[in-house]
Write an enzyme that holds these catalytic residues in place. Structure first.
Site, PDB file in Angstrom:
ATOM      1  N   ARG A  53       0.766  -1.266   0.159  1.00 24.04           N
ATOM      2  CA  ARG A  53      -0.083   0.071  -0.093  1.00 24.04           C
ATOM      3  C   ARG A  53       0.995   1.286  -0.171  1.00 24.04           C
ATOM      4  NH1 ARG A  53      -3.498  -3.636   2.198  1.00 24.04           N
ATOM      5  NH2 ARG A  53      -1.535  -4.483   3.019  1.00 24.04           N
ATOM      6  N   THR A  54       1.927   1.241   0.900  1.00 24.53           N
ATOM      7  CA  THR A  54       2.476   2.624   1.155  1.00 24.53           C
ATOM      8  C   THR A  54       3.354   3.038  -0.054  1.00 24.53           C
ATOM      9  OG1 THR A  54       2.424   2.200   3.497  1.00 24.53           O
ATOM     10  CG2 THR A  54       3.702   3.939   2.716  1.00 24.53           C
TER      11      THR A  54
ATOM     12  N   LYS B 150      25.276  -5.364  -2.030  1.00 22.31           N
ATOM     13  CA  LYS B 150      26.638  -5.378  -1.979  1.00 22.31           C
ATOM     14  C   LYS B 150      27.234  -4.584  -0.845  1.00 22.31           C
ATOM     15  CE  LYS B 150      26.551  -5.172  -7.108  1.00 22.31           C
ATOM     16  NZ  LYS B 150      26.812  -3.952  -8.276  1.00 22.31           N
TER      17      LYS B 150
ATOM     18  N   ARG C 219      11.385   3.843   3.767  1.00 22.42           N
ATOM     19  CA  ARG C 219      10.826   2.925   4.736  1.00 22.42           C
ATOM     20  C   ARG C 219      12.127   2.181   4.854  1.00 22.42           C
ATOM     21  NH1 ARG C 219       5.813  -0.916   4.726  1.00 22.42           N
ATOM     22  NH2 ARG C 219       4.962   1.154   5.332  1.00 22.42           N
TER      23      ARG C 219
ATOM     24  N   HIS D 233       5.209   6.107  11.465  1.00 21.74           N
ATOM     25  CA  HIS D 233       4.582   6.269  10.354  1.00 21.74           C
ATOM     26  C   HIS D 233       3.848   7.059   9.919  1.00 21.74           C
ATOM     27  CE1 HIS D 233       3.320   4.419   6.465  1.00 21.74           C
ATOM     28  NE2 HIS D 233       3.070   3.134   6.850  1.00 21.74           N
TER      29      HIS D 233
HETATM   30  C1  NCD Z   1       1.935  -1.080   8.550  1.00 13.06           C
HETATM   31  C2  NCD Z   1       3.453  -0.861   8.392  1.00 13.06           C
HETATM   32  O1  NCD Z   1       4.025  -1.209   7.276  1.00 13.06           O
HETATM   33  O2  NCD Z   1       3.992  -0.280   9.693  1.00 13.06           O
HETATM   34  N1  NCD Z   1       1.321  -0.971   7.148  1.00 13.06           N
HETATM   35  C3  NCD Z   1       1.059  -0.213   6.253  1.00 13.06           C
HETATM   36  O3  NCD Z   1       1.864   0.730   6.068  1.00 13.06           O
HETATM   37  N2  NCD Z   1      -0.020   0.091   5.809  1.00 13.06           N
HETATM   38  C4  NCD Z   1       1.315  -1.819   9.404  1.00 13.06           C
HETATM   39  C5  NCD Z   1       1.841  -3.303   9.479  1.00 13.06           C
HETATM   40  O4  NCD Z   1       2.718  -3.604   8.697  1.00 13.06           O
HETATM   41  O5  NCD Z   1       1.113  -4.012  10.048  1.00 13.06           O
END
Ligand code: NCD
Length: 311
Positions: free
Chosen positions: A55-56, A83, A105, A133
């Protein structure tokens, strides 16, 4: 506030409301047949993902493209990271290629903060370890505001694996800033040791808070971050902390069910609850694009409109 979006803990109420209001304006673009604005033409957004994401990552990509920015997707798998290249050298490479914004991320809590000291562009935290997040919390707040109206005095219950959840921390801080009353519910083993600085209530009894909640946010049990057994069995966890149809029936009328995804259907949330009319799970994904458009727009479209101005 500064030119980065690293956490909700340092987001002022004005900045948060500005992002949510901007997202509300931008949501009209999503209803058009041509979902594109020229606002960020010539700007480059890099998606730097060291951890898996569905999703993100897609959401940031869609958001940047809807604003006409050029998007470069970088995933650690298949790059020189394998590497042994460091985050700093990767960042400097992106910088040399003219990234105006880096959406990152990373599995290490604090990585986006470090990155922000190495690049000239804006850094947006798309999830760092078990820390924060922020855009997830903003899209959750946006969804709640649309469904429930003003968040002032609203009661939000966040249930599940709080210990490993960056979504929980970001939500607790943002919702508190927006005036909501937050309760987190979890088994004691899935709560951080130092909850003292979290602006929320803590409960171990889901049923006791359920009937007083305007929104119930279920969190995924993050097996991949668990190196020990945190509860006796999946069945026991579901029974005490899962949202099943019986619990759903005890929620107040108009209360909503949320989940950031990905879900463990049948564990923290029953499939029929995830798919019911009170569930905002799919809506949250749609709103994610709009909210991320707002964030990129405010950070990149000139210093006047930057969130809180330059650092
Ligand atoms: C979350 C995450 O990656 O922190 N998911 C997200 O970004 N929609 C929560 C999760 O991984 O459970």
């Amino acid at each position: 506030m500064n030119r980065h979006l690293l956490s909700t803990a340092d987001l002022s109420r004005d900045d948060a409301v500005l992002i949510l209001d901007t997202a509300e304006h931008l949501s009209q673009v999503a209803d058009r047949s041509i979902k594109k604005l020229p606002t960020l033409r010539g700007r480059t957004v890099v998606n730097l993902f060291y951890e898996d994401s569905t999703r993100t990552r897609i959401s940031f990509e869609a958001a940047a493209k809807r604003l006409s920015a050029d998007v470069i997707n970088f995933s650690a798998k298949g790059s020189s990271v394998s590497k042994g290249e460091s985050l700093k050298d990767t960042a400097l490479t992106l910088q040399a290629m003219g990234a105006d914004a880096v959406v990152v991320r990373h599995g290490a809590s604090g990585a986006p903060h470090r990155l922000a000291t190495w690049v000239d562009g804006s850094v947006v935290n798309a999830g760092d370890g078990t820390h924060e997040h922020p855009t997830q919390a903003l899209l959750d707040a946006f969804t709640m505001r649309r469904r429930l109206g003003d968040l002032d005095g609203r009661r939000v219950t966040i249930v599940g694996d709080i210990l490993h959840s960056r979504v929980a921390r970001s939500n607790v801080h943002l919702l508190h800033t927006l005036g909501a009353e937050v309760t987190v519910v979890a088994p004691p083993t899935l709560l951080p040791v130092a909850m003292g600085d979290w602006p929320c209530e803590v409960s171990y009894d889901f049923d006791a808070v359920l009937s007083k909640s305007d929104a119930v946010m279920m969190l995924r049990v993050q097996h991949e971050r668990m190196n020990a057994s945190f509860f006796p069995s999946a069945r026991e966890y579901s029974r005490r902390y899962g949202l099943d149809p019986a619990r759903l029936a005890r929620m107040p009328e108009g209360a909503i069910v949320m989940h950031p995804g990905p879900m463990n259907r049948g564990m923290e949330i029953a499939a029929e609850v995830a798919d019911c009319a009170r569930s905002t799970i799919v809506e949250q994904v749609t709103n994610g694009v709009t909210v991320r458009m707002a964030v990129l727009y405010l950070l990149l479209s000139g210093s006047e409109s930057a969130i809180g101005g330059p650092q």
